[in-house]
Design an enzyme around this catalytic site. Sequence first.
Site, mmCIF file in Angstrom:
data_model
loop_
_atom_site.group_PDB
_atom_site.id
_atom_site.type_symbol
_atom_site.label_atom_id
_atom_site.label_comp_id
_atom_site.label_asym_id
_atom_site.label_seq_id
_atom_site.Cartn_x
_atom_site.Cartn_y
_atom_site.Cartn_z
ATOM 1 C CG HIS A 46 -8.465 -2.872 -2.095
ATOM 2 N ND1 HIS A 46 -9.618 -2.251 -3.121
ATOM 3 C CD2 HIS A 46 -8.348 -2.388 -1.080
ATOM 4 C CE1 HIS A 46 -10.111 -1.266 -2.211
ATOM 5 N NE2 HIS A 46 -9.318 -0.963 -1.240
ATOM 6 C CG ASP A 102 -2.146 0.932 1.274
ATOM 7 O OD1 ASP A 102 -3.162 0.642 0.987
ATOM 8 O OD2 ASP A 102 -1.790 2.292 1.049
ATOM 9 C CB ILE A 103 0.852 4.334 -2.123
ATOM 10 C CG1 ILE A 103 1.819 4.994 -2.596
ATOM 11 C CG2 ILE A 103 -0.587 5.203 -1.767
ATOM 12 C CD1 ILE A 103 1.398 5.634 -4.123
ATOM 13 C CG ASN A 146 -12.482 -0.516 3.888
ATOM 14 O OD1 ASN A 146 -12.658 -0.905 5.020
ATOM 15 N ND2 ASN A 146 -11.225 -0.040 3.792
ATOM 16 C CD GLN A 179 -14.518 -0.765 -2.860
ATOM 17 O OE1 GLN A 179 -15.742 -0.884 -2.539
ATOM 18 N NE2 GLN A 179 -13.745 -1.423 -3.745
ATOM 19 C CG HIS A 237 -6.798 -2.957 3.146
ATOM 20 N ND1 HIS A 237 -5.978 -1.769 2.917
ATOM 21 C CD2 HIS A 237 -7.905 -2.776 2.773
ATOM 22 C CE1 HIS A 237 -6.872 -0.934 2.513
ATOM 23 N NE2 HIS A 237 -8.027 -1.229 2.215
HETATM 24 P P1 5GP Z 1 -9.612 1.453 0.408
HETATM 25 O O1 5GP Z 1 -10.262 2.671 1.178
HETATM 26 O O2 5GP Z 1 -10.210 1.448 -0.900
HETATM 27 O O3 5GP Z 1 -9.945 0.146 1.081
HETATM 28 O O4 5GP Z 1 -8.169 1.441 0.336
HETATM 29 C C1 5GP Z 1 -7.653 1.498 -0.967
HETATM 30 C C2 5GP Z 1 -6.164 1.649 -0.390
HETATM 31 O O5 5GP Z 1 -5.365 1.681 -1.626
HETATM 32 C C3 5GP Z 1 -5.483 2.629 0.330
HETATM 33 O O6 5GP Z 1 -4.992 2.310 1.627
HETATM 34 C C4 5GP Z 1 -4.690 3.569 -0.215
HETATM 35 O O7 5GP Z 1 -3.345 3.893 0.416
HETATM 36 C C5 5GP Z 1 -4.122 2.365 -1.452
HETATM 37 N N1 5GP Z 1 -3.608 3.046 -2.641
HETATM 38 C C6 5GP Z 1 -4.468 4.037 -3.320
HETATM 39 N N2 5GP Z 1 -3.625 4.599 -4.558
HETATM 40 C C7 5GP Z 1 -2.708 3.698 -4.652
HETATM 41 C C8 5GP Z 1 -1.520 3.500 -5.535
HETATM 42 O O8 5GP Z 1 -1.580 4.227 -6.585
HETATM 43 N N3 5GP Z 1 -0.538 2.593 -5.285
HETATM 44 C C9 5GP Z 1 -0.693 1.822 -4.135
HETATM 45 N N4 5GP Z 1 0.364 0.903 -3.673
HETATM 46 N N5 5GP Z 1 -1.731 1.991 -3.197
HETATM 47 C C10 5GP Z 1 -2.646 2.802 -3.483
#
Ligand code: 5GP
Length: 115
Positions: free
Chosen positions: A102, A33-34, A89, A96, A104
């Site tokens: 995805h 994760d970034i 999420n 989400q 985590h």
């Molecule tokens: P969500 O809130 O959708 O469950 O989580 C999305 C996750 O994707 C977040 O933790 C965010 O930091 C990660 N993320 C978003 N854009 C990128 C990206 O371009 N590269 C990577 N490696 N992670 C990303």
Amino acid sequence: MTADPNCIFCKIVAGAIPAKKAYEDDEILAFHDINPWAPVHILIVPKRHIASMEDITDAHAGLLGRMMALSPRLMRELGVTNGFRHVINTGADGRQEVPHLHLHVMGGPRPWARG
Ligand code: 5GP
Ligand code: ZN
């Protein structure tokens, strides 16, 4: 849909956006994760575009099982020895942010940045 041209994780799967990969096979990609919440924070995604858990049916049981089963192995390989957390999420109320399914997987010594 195999890939959504506007989807950031489809772009990562295609190699159009770089990511630090942790695992890859025919149907699954795992990358760091970034914006990590924990010392180790991996996202495990299906390579084909599935927007969220809302779209999951019995037909996806094998894929989801493989994503879950990969996680302990990845955590071990990345040096996580004291437990880890799974989060998925879904949708707006599930907070989400990226509409490509995805899983985590977070671990490593406390304190964590979040969660
Ligand atoms: P969500 O809130 O959708 O469950 O989580 C999305 C996750 O994707 C977040 O933790 C965010 O930091 C990660 N993320 C978003 N854009 C990128 C990206 O371009 N590269 C990577 N490696 N992670 C990303
Ligand atoms: Zn996608």
